[in-house]
Motif scaffolding. Sequence first.
Motif, PDB file in Angstrom:
ATOM      1  N   SER A 147       0.707  -1.311   0.177  1.00  0.00           N
ATOM      2  CA  SER A 147      -0.011  -0.065  -0.025  1.00  0.00           C
ATOM      3  C   SER A 147       0.782   1.401  -0.153  1.00  0.00           C
ATOM      4  CB  SER A 147      -0.879   0.085   1.366  1.00  0.00           C
ATOM      5  OG  SER A 147      -0.119  -0.339   2.349  1.00  0.00           O
ATOM      6  N   PHE A 148       2.276   1.158   0.155  1.00  0.00           N
ATOM      7  CA  PHE A 148       2.884   2.210  -0.003  1.00  0.00           C
ATOM      8  C   PHE A 148       4.299   1.968  -0.512  1.00  0.00           C
ATOM      9  CE2 PHE A 148       0.113   3.859   3.434  1.00  0.00           C
ATOM     10  CZ  PHE A 148      -0.149   2.703   4.131  1.00  0.00           C
ATOM     11  N   ALA A 149       4.922   3.067  -1.090  1.00  0.00           N
ATOM     12  CA  ALA A 149       6.101   2.722  -1.747  1.00  0.00           C
ATOM     13  C   ALA A 149       7.142   2.403  -0.828  1.00  0.00           C
ATOM     14  CB  ALA A 149       6.609   4.066  -2.311  1.00  0.00           C
ATOM     15  N   ASP A 150       7.043   2.901   0.649  1.00  0.00           N
ATOM     16  CA  ASP A 150       7.977   2.161   1.432  1.00  0.00           C
ATOM     17  C   ASP A 150       7.974   0.524   1.684  1.00  0.00           C
ATOM     18  OD1 ASP A 150       9.723   1.713   3.596  1.00  0.00           O
ATOM     19  OD2 ASP A 150       9.234   3.386   4.687  1.00  0.00           O
ATOM     20  N   GLU A 187       0.564  -4.365   3.532  1.00  0.00           N
ATOM     21  CA  GLU A 187      -0.813  -4.201   3.527  1.00  0.00           C
ATOM     22  C   GLU A 187      -1.487  -5.371   4.377  1.00  0.00           C
ATOM     23  OE1 GLU A 187      -2.986  -2.570   0.193  1.00  0.00           O
ATOM     24  OE2 GLU A 187      -4.736  -3.805   0.799  1.00  0.00           O
ATOM     25  N   ILE A 188      -2.339  -5.090   5.475  1.00  0.00           N
ATOM     26  CA  ILE A 188      -3.051  -5.801   6.127  1.00  0.00           C
ATOM     27  C   ILE A 188      -4.370  -6.025   5.593  1.00  0.00           C
ATOM     28  CG2 ILE A 188      -4.284  -6.405   8.477  1.00  0.00           C
ATOM     29  CD1 ILE A 188      -1.939  -4.672   9.616  1.00  0.00           C
ATOM     30  N   PHE A 189      -5.235  -4.917   5.380  1.00  0.00           N
ATOM     31  CA  PHE A 189      -6.286  -5.045   4.436  1.00  0.00           C
ATOM     32  C   PHE A 189      -6.810  -3.532   4.061  1.00  0.00           C
ATOM     33  CE2 PHE A 189      -7.570  -3.665   8.917  1.00  0.00           C
ATOM     34  CZ  PHE A 189      -8.622  -2.735   8.872  1.00  0.00           C
ATOM     35  N   ARG A 190      -7.743  -3.716   3.157  1.00  0.00           N
ATOM     36  CA  ARG A 190      -8.460  -2.209   2.731  1.00  0.00           C
ATOM     37  C   ARG A 190      -9.740  -2.729   2.516  1.00  0.00           C
ATOM     38  NH1 ARG A 190      -6.221  -0.148  -2.130  1.00  0.00           N
ATOM     39  NH2 ARG A 190      -4.028  -0.985  -1.513  1.00  0.00           N
ATOM     40  N   ASN A 191     -10.466  -1.480   2.923  1.00  0.00           N
ATOM     41  CA  ASN A 191     -12.071  -1.676   2.723  1.00  0.00           C
ATOM     42  C   ASN A 191     -12.506  -0.193   2.317  1.00  0.00           C
ATOM     43  OD1 ASN A 191     -12.305   0.230   4.865  1.00  0.00           O
ATOM     44  ND2 ASN A 191     -12.716  -1.639   6.276  1.00  0.00           N
ATOM     45  N   GLU A 192     -13.761   0.167   2.395  1.00  0.00           N
ATOM     46  CA  GLU A 192     -14.215   1.575   1.778  1.00  0.00           C
ATOM     47  C   GLU A 192     -13.685   2.601   2.705  1.00  0.00           C
ATOM     48  OE1 GLU A 192     -17.022  -0.409   4.344  1.00  0.00           O
ATOM     49  OE2 GLU A 192     -16.112  -0.931   2.674  1.00  0.00           O
ATOM     50  N   ASP A 193     -13.298   2.376   4.020  1.00  0.00           N
ATOM     51  CA  ASP A 193     -12.956   3.320   4.959  1.00  0.00           C
ATOM     52  C   ASP A 193     -11.506   3.483   5.061  1.00  0.00           C
ATOM     53  OD1 ASP A 193     -15.430   4.368   5.499  1.00  0.00           O
ATOM     54  OD2 ASP A 193     -15.764   3.045   6.957  1.00  0.00           O
ATOM     55  N   ALA A 194     -10.450   2.486   4.650  1.00  0.00           N
ATOM     56  CA  ALA A 194      -9.255   2.809   4.810  1.00  0.00           C
ATOM     57  C   ALA A 194      -8.423   1.667   4.289  1.00  0.00           C
ATOM     58  CB  ALA A 194      -8.958   2.808   6.425  1.00  0.00           C
ATOM     59  N   VAL A 195      -7.179   2.121   4.038  1.00  0.00           N
ATOM     60  CA  VAL A 195      -5.919   1.163   3.770  1.00  0.00           C
ATOM     61  C   VAL A 195      -5.063   0.994   4.814  1.00  0.00           C
ATOM     62  CG1 VAL A 195      -4.184   0.698   2.390  1.00  0.00           C
ATOM     63  CG2 VAL A 195      -6.104   1.544   1.346  1.00  0.00           C
ATOM     64  N   LYS A 216      -2.514   3.990   8.452  1.00  0.00           N
ATOM     65  CA  LYS A 216      -3.834   3.981   8.091  1.00  0.00           C
ATOM     66  C   LYS A 216      -3.872   5.135   7.110  1.00  0.00           C
ATOM     67  CE  LYS A 216      -5.979   1.627  11.902  1.00  0.00           C
ATOM     68  NZ  LYS A 216      -7.034   1.578  12.759  1.00  0.00           N
ATOM     69  N   ILE A 217      -4.364   4.658   5.722  1.00  0.00           N
ATOM     70  CA  ILE A 217      -4.725   5.901   4.825  1.00  0.00           C
ATOM     71  C   ILE A 217      -6.475   6.013   4.963  1.00  0.00           C
ATOM     72  CG2 ILE A 217      -4.975   6.630   2.443  1.00  0.00           C
ATOM     73  CD1 ILE A 217      -2.345   4.913   1.973  1.00  0.00           C
ATOM     74  N   PRO A 218      -6.772   6.802   5.385  1.00  0.00           N
ATOM     75  CA  PRO A 218      -8.339   6.997   5.607  1.00  0.00           C
ATOM     76  C   PRO A 218      -9.059   7.437   4.438  1.00  0.00           C
ATOM     77  CG  PRO A 218      -7.208   8.986   6.449  1.00  0.00           C
ATOM     78  CD  PRO A 218      -6.199   8.091   6.064  1.00  0.00           C
ATOM     79  N   GLN A 267      -6.143  18.439   5.401  1.00  0.00           N
ATOM     80  CA  GLN A 267      -4.612  18.053   4.708  1.00  0.00           C
ATOM     81  C   GLN A 267      -4.462  16.430   4.895  1.00  0.00           C
ATOM     82  OE1 GLN A 267      -4.759  20.740   6.849  1.00  0.00           O
ATOM     83  NE2 GLN A 267      -5.106  22.123   4.996  1.00  0.00           N
ATOM     84  N   THR A 268      -5.276  15.781   5.748  1.00  0.00           N
ATOM     85  CA  THR A 268      -5.030  14.255   6.135  1.00  0.00           C
ATOM     86  C   THR A 268      -4.643  13.565   5.077  1.00  0.00           C
ATOM     87  OG1 THR A 268      -6.237  14.944   8.162  1.00  0.00           O
ATOM     88  CG2 THR A 268      -5.883  12.378   7.711  1.00  0.00           C
ATOM     89  N   SER A 269      -3.565  13.035   5.121  1.00  0.00           N
ATOM     90  CA  SER A 269      -3.222  11.900   4.036  1.00  0.00           C
ATOM     91  C   SER A 269      -3.116  10.568   4.659  1.00  0.00           C
ATOM     92  CB  SER A 269      -1.975  12.178   3.475  1.00  0.00           C
ATOM     93  OG  SER A 269      -1.536  11.441   2.185  1.00  0.00           O
ATOM     94  N   TYR A 270      -2.281  10.222   5.870  1.00  0.00           N
ATOM     95  CA  TYR A 270      -2.402   9.073   6.434  1.00  0.00           C
ATOM     96  C   TYR A 270      -2.127   9.553   7.836  1.00  0.00           C
ATOM     97  CZ  TYR A 270       2.838   9.604   6.122  1.00  0.00           C
ATOM     98  OH  TYR A 270       4.084  10.016   6.113  1.00  0.00           O
ATOM     99  N   ILE A 271      -2.306   8.321   8.791  1.00  0.00           N
ATOM    100  CA  ILE A 271      -2.216   8.289  10.119  1.00  0.00           C
ATOM    101  C   ILE A 271      -1.165   7.106  10.660  1.00  0.00           C
ATOM    102  CG2 ILE A 271      -2.920   8.553  12.514  1.00  0.00           C
ATOM    103  CD1 ILE A 271      -5.575   8.749   9.800  1.00  0.00           C
ATOM    104  N   LEU A 272      -0.168   7.400  11.460  1.00  0.00           N
ATOM    105  CA  LEU A 272       0.664   6.224  12.106  1.00  0.00           C
ATOM    106  C   LEU A 272       0.234   6.169  13.472  1.00  0.00           C
ATOM    107  CD1 LEU A 272       4.313   7.042  10.700  1.00  0.00           C
ATOM    108  CD2 LEU A 272       2.719   5.364   9.725  1.00  0.00           C
ATOM    109  N   PHE A 273      -0.110   5.002  13.920  1.00  0.00           N
ATOM    110  CA  PHE A 273      -0.478   4.564  14.928  1.00  0.00           C
ATOM    111  C   PHE A 273       0.508   3.710  15.565  1.00  0.00           C
ATOM    112  CE2 PHE A 273      -4.621   5.494  12.812  1.00  0.00           C
ATOM    113  CZ  PHE A 273      -5.333   6.129  13.612  1.00  0.00           C
ATOM    114  N   SER A 274       1.073   4.022  16.866  1.00  0.00           N
ATOM    115  CA  SER A 274       1.906   3.166  17.837  1.00  0.00           C
ATOM    116  C   SER A 274       0.981   2.543  18.699  1.00  0.00           C
ATOM    117  CB  SER A 274       3.046   4.016  18.581  1.00  0.00           C
ATOM    118  OG  SER A 274       3.487   3.247  19.665  1.00  0.00           O
ATOM    119  N   CYS A 275       0.971   1.004  18.633  1.00  0.00           N
ATOM    120  CA  CYS A 275      -0.055   0.299  19.390  1.00  0.00           C
ATOM    121  C   CYS A 275       0.737  -0.874  19.967  1.00  0.00           C
ATOM    122  CB  CYS A 275      -0.867  -0.520  18.286  1.00  0.00           C
ATOM    123  SG  CYS A 275      -1.971   0.662  17.443  1.00  0.00           S
ATOM    124  N   SER A 276       0.300  -1.477  21.122  1.00  0.00           N
ATOM    125  CA  SER A 276       0.493  -2.398  21.888  1.00  0.00           C
ATOM    126  C   SER A 276      -0.600  -3.632  21.736  1.00  0.00           C
ATOM    127  CB  SER A 276       0.911  -1.988  23.387  1.00  0.00           C
ATOM    128  OG  SER A 276       1.816  -1.112  23.563  1.00  0.00           O
TER     129      SER A 276
END
Length: 142
Positions: free
Chosen positions: A21-24, A29-37, A58-60, A75-84
């Motif tokens: 899902s990203f050039a990096d 990719e885990i999944f994609r749906n109508e709301d996010a990649v 997540k790309i909303p 301007q939101t393009s993507y969000i990084l979440f740090s999770c445990s």
Amino acid sequence: MRNFLLIAGIVCFLSFLPVRSFADKQYVEIFRNEDAVVSLKTDSVKDMDGYVSAVIKKIPRGQYLREWSDIAGDQTSYILFSCSFSKELKRMKLNKCAVYDKTGSAINSYDTETFLWEDIAPGTTAELEYDFVMELYKNIKN
């Protein structure tokens, strides 16, 4: 008409191909749906004793994009979440998140260290994230 059907068929075929899902290349990719990649930064998966830490990107899209635009700006393009992710139970905790624009510049960040561990409901996108992270963790560990 025949050319149109050929082009439509090719477009449909290409939409079902698995792609990063990203050039990096660090993201898968885990999944994609109508709301996010939703993707996982593979080198972020770390053993932290009782839990596993990981960075989710997540790309909303759709409604999720509208919600994040209300929170962090248009301007939101993507969000990084740090999770445990708990090793023992299907639980997760959001630690931090940062919102980025199309140029890759951070436009907002949120410290969510006060968030509590939450049980993951079966059949949710959070369960997909949990299962993916834990499977990768098991493969790295072995």
